[in-house]
Every structure is written in structure tokens, then in C-alpha cells.
Design a protein around this motif. Structure first.
Motif, short mmCIF file in Angstrom:
data_model
loop_
_atom_site.label_atom_id
_atom_site.label_comp_id
_atom_site.label_asym_id
_atom_site.label_seq_id
_atom_site.Cartn_x
_atom_site.Cartn_y
_atom_site.Cartn_z
N ALA A 142 81.64 -104.47 69.92
CA ALA A 142 83.05 -104.22 69.49
C ALA A 142 82.89 -104.07 67.83
CB ALA A 142 83.93 -105.46 69.73
N ASP A 143 83.93 -103.44 67.46
CA ASP A 143 83.85 -103.04 65.74
C ASP A 143 83.79 -104.40 64.91
OD1 ASP A 143 85.87 -100.10 66.14
OD2 ASP A 143 83.94 -100.42 66.44
N SER A 144 84.58 -105.61 65.77
CA SER A 144 84.55 -106.79 64.72
C SER A 144 83.33 -107.31 64.55
CB SER A 144 85.70 -107.58 65.64
OG SER A 144 85.14 -107.89 66.84
N VAL A 145 82.36 -106.86 65.56
CA VAL A 145 81.02 -107.75 65.61
C VAL A 145 79.83 -106.79 65.13
CG1 VAL A 145 81.51 -109.59 66.95
CG2 VAL A 145 80.51 -107.60 67.95
N THR A 146 80.15 -105.45 65.19
CA THR A 146 79.10 -104.50 64.66
C THR A 146 78.10 -104.85 63.60
OG1 THR A 146 79.97 -102.79 66.20
CG2 THR A 146 78.40 -102.28 64.55
N GLY A 147 76.92 -105.01 63.54
CA GLY A 147 76.07 -105.08 62.47
C GLY A 147 75.83 -106.55 62.17
N ARG A 148 76.24 -107.72 62.90
CA ARG A 148 76.01 -108.90 62.86
C ARG A 148 75.84 -109.65 64.18
NH1 ARG A 148 80.60 -112.43 62.68
NH2 ARG A 148 82.54 -111.14 63.22
N GLN A 198 79.52 -123.76 60.38
CA GLN A 198 80.44 -123.50 59.01
C GLN A 198 80.05 -122.01 59.03
OE1 GLN A 198 81.74 -125.82 56.98
NE2 GLN A 198 81.34 -127.05 58.69
N ALA A 199 81.02 -121.39 58.24
CA ALA A 199 81.20 -119.92 58.08
C ALA A 199 80.13 -119.39 57.28
CB ALA A 199 82.35 -119.45 57.07
N GLY A 200 79.37 -118.56 57.69
CA GLY A 200 78.26 -117.87 57.20
C GLY A 200 76.88 -118.28 57.99
N GLN A 201 77.15 -119.35 59.00
CA GLN A 201 75.94 -119.68 59.91
C GLN A 201 76.07 -118.59 61.12
OE1 GLN A 201 76.72 -123.93 60.35
NE2 GLN A 201 75.20 -124.30 59.04
N VAL A 206 70.69 -113.70 79.33
CA VAL A 206 71.18 -112.82 78.40
C VAL A 206 71.81 -113.71 77.27
CG1 VAL A 206 73.34 -111.15 78.15
CG2 VAL A 206 72.16 -111.10 80.17
N TYR A 207 71.52 -113.16 76.13
CA TYR A 207 71.81 -113.83 74.79
C TYR A 207 72.65 -112.99 73.91
CZ TYR A 207 67.54 -115.99 76.35
OH TYR A 207 66.68 -116.82 77.22
N LEU A 208 73.52 -113.85 73.11
CA LEU A 208 74.37 -112.99 72.22
C LEU A 208 74.21 -113.91 70.94
CD1 LEU A 208 76.69 -110.76 71.88
CD2 LEU A 208 78.13 -112.58 72.06
N GLN A 209 73.36 -113.32 70.08
CA GLN A 209 73.31 -113.85 68.69
C GLN A 209 74.41 -113.15 67.82
OE1 GLN A 209 69.95 -115.38 67.15
NE2 GLN A 209 70.67 -115.21 65.09
N ILE A 210 75.12 -114.05 67.27
CA ILE A 210 76.29 -113.77 66.04
C ILE A 210 75.79 -114.24 64.86
CG2 ILE A 210 78.60 -113.41 65.65
CD1 ILE A 210 79.19 -114.13 68.69
N ASP A 211 75.76 -113.46 63.69
CA ASP A 211 75.25 -113.93 62.51
C ASP A 211 76.58 -113.64 61.43
OD1 ASP A 211 72.34 -111.92 62.90
OD2 ASP A 211 72.64 -114.19 63.14
N ASN A 212 76.48 -114.71 60.37
CA ASN A 212 77.48 -114.47 59.45
C ASN A 212 79.00 -114.96 60.12
OD1 ASN A 212 78.67 -114.21 56.99
ND2 ASN A 212 78.81 -111.96 57.01
N LEU A 213 78.80 -115.80 60.89
CA LEU A 213 80.18 -116.26 61.45
C LEU A 213 81.39 -116.31 60.53
CD1 LEU A 213 78.69 -118.17 64.24
CD2 LEU A 213 80.15 -116.42 64.47
N SER A 214 82.41 -116.06 61.00
CA SER A 214 83.58 -116.42 60.18
C SER A 214 84.69 -117.10 60.94
CB SER A 214 84.14 -115.14 59.54
OG SER A 214 84.93 -114.38 60.62
N PRO A 215 85.72 -117.70 60.47
CA PRO A 215 86.73 -118.39 61.27
C PRO A 215 87.44 -117.45 62.12
CG PRO A 215 86.70 -119.30 59.13
CD PRO A 215 85.79 -118.26 58.91
N GLU A 216 87.33 -115.90 62.12
CA GLU A 216 87.97 -115.35 63.05
C GLU A 216 87.13 -115.11 64.13
OE1 GLU A 216 89.87 -115.02 59.29
OE2 GLU A 216 87.65 -114.69 59.56
#
Length: 128
Positions: free
Chosen positions: A61-67, A13-16, A79-89
């Protein structure tokens, strides 16, 4: 030569958050820089994150910087990639890629053409 296998994608879900993994087989994993890319439906594959061999610094990338957090564990060849505060984009197939570079290399590589090896990708779908 190195073989890459991504995992950790799914439907959220968005935000996860999600943590994607890229497991590498082969020797001398520490001599490779790793790039994460993603491809959304109907769009070209785009850069997400990569590290630099000389000091391990990471560019996003600018689109993911900070999260987004890129990390690697050379003892596990992963290697790991954690993405926080996911959005449909963020919905896309996420790929990891590898490029062998010399010790002390201080370049970042942002273009998919720079990379020699690719995984099969892992699907990330973010629902509202």
C-alpha cells in the motif's frame, strides 16, 4: 485448508520497527498467496501488502511503501511483515490472510473478499 496465527505486535514508540509473523498450519503452504491487512479503530480494514505466486514479487500500500518489507519462508510456513519508522497512524490490528492459487498465477489480490482464510490478528500500537 490453512490456519493462520499472527504474532509480533505490541506497543512501540514512533520511529521504531516491528516484525510481524504469520505462521500457517496445513499443507501446500507454497500454493497460497498471503495478504496483510490492517484495521484501525473506527476504520475499515485496509490492504497493506501481498505477494504474487508466479515470481514472489510484492506489492505494498502507498501508506507503507518504502518502510515495509514482506518476506516468506516456505520451509517454516511463515510470512513476515517488517514495518520500519512506525508512526501513530500505523496503530491497528494487523491480519494475515491466505488465498490458494494455481502455480504460475501472476495476479495480485488487494481486496479482503479475495481471501479465503484469516488469522485472528495482532495489535500494533504506536505511541508518540
Amino acid at each position: 485448508q490453512v490456519r493462520l496465527v499472527e504474532s509480533g505486535g505490541g506497543l512501540v514508540q514512533a520511529g521504531q520497527s516491528l516484525r510481524l509473523s504469520c505462521a500457517a498450519s496445513g499443507r501446500a503452504f507454497e500454493t497460497y498467496v498471503i495478504g496483510w491487512f490492517r484495521q484501525a479503530p473506527g476504520k475499515e480494514r485496509e490492504f497493506v501488502a501481498t505477494d504474487r505466486r508466479s515470481n514472489g514479487n510484492v506489492k505494498y500500500a502507498d501508506s507503507v511503501t518504502g518502510r515495509c518489507t514482506f518476506s516468506r519462508d516456505n520451509t517454516k510456513n511463515t510470512v513476515y511483515l517488517q514495518i520500519d519508522n512506525l508512526s501513530p497512524e500505523d496503530t491497528a490490528v494487523y491480519y494475515c490472510s491466505a488465498k490458494s492459487v494455481y502455480d504460475g498465477n501472476f495476479f495480485y489480490y488487494y481486496d479482503e473478499e479475495d481471501y479465503d482464510y484469516w488469522g485472528q490478528g495482532t495489535q500494533v500500537t504506536v505511541d508518540y
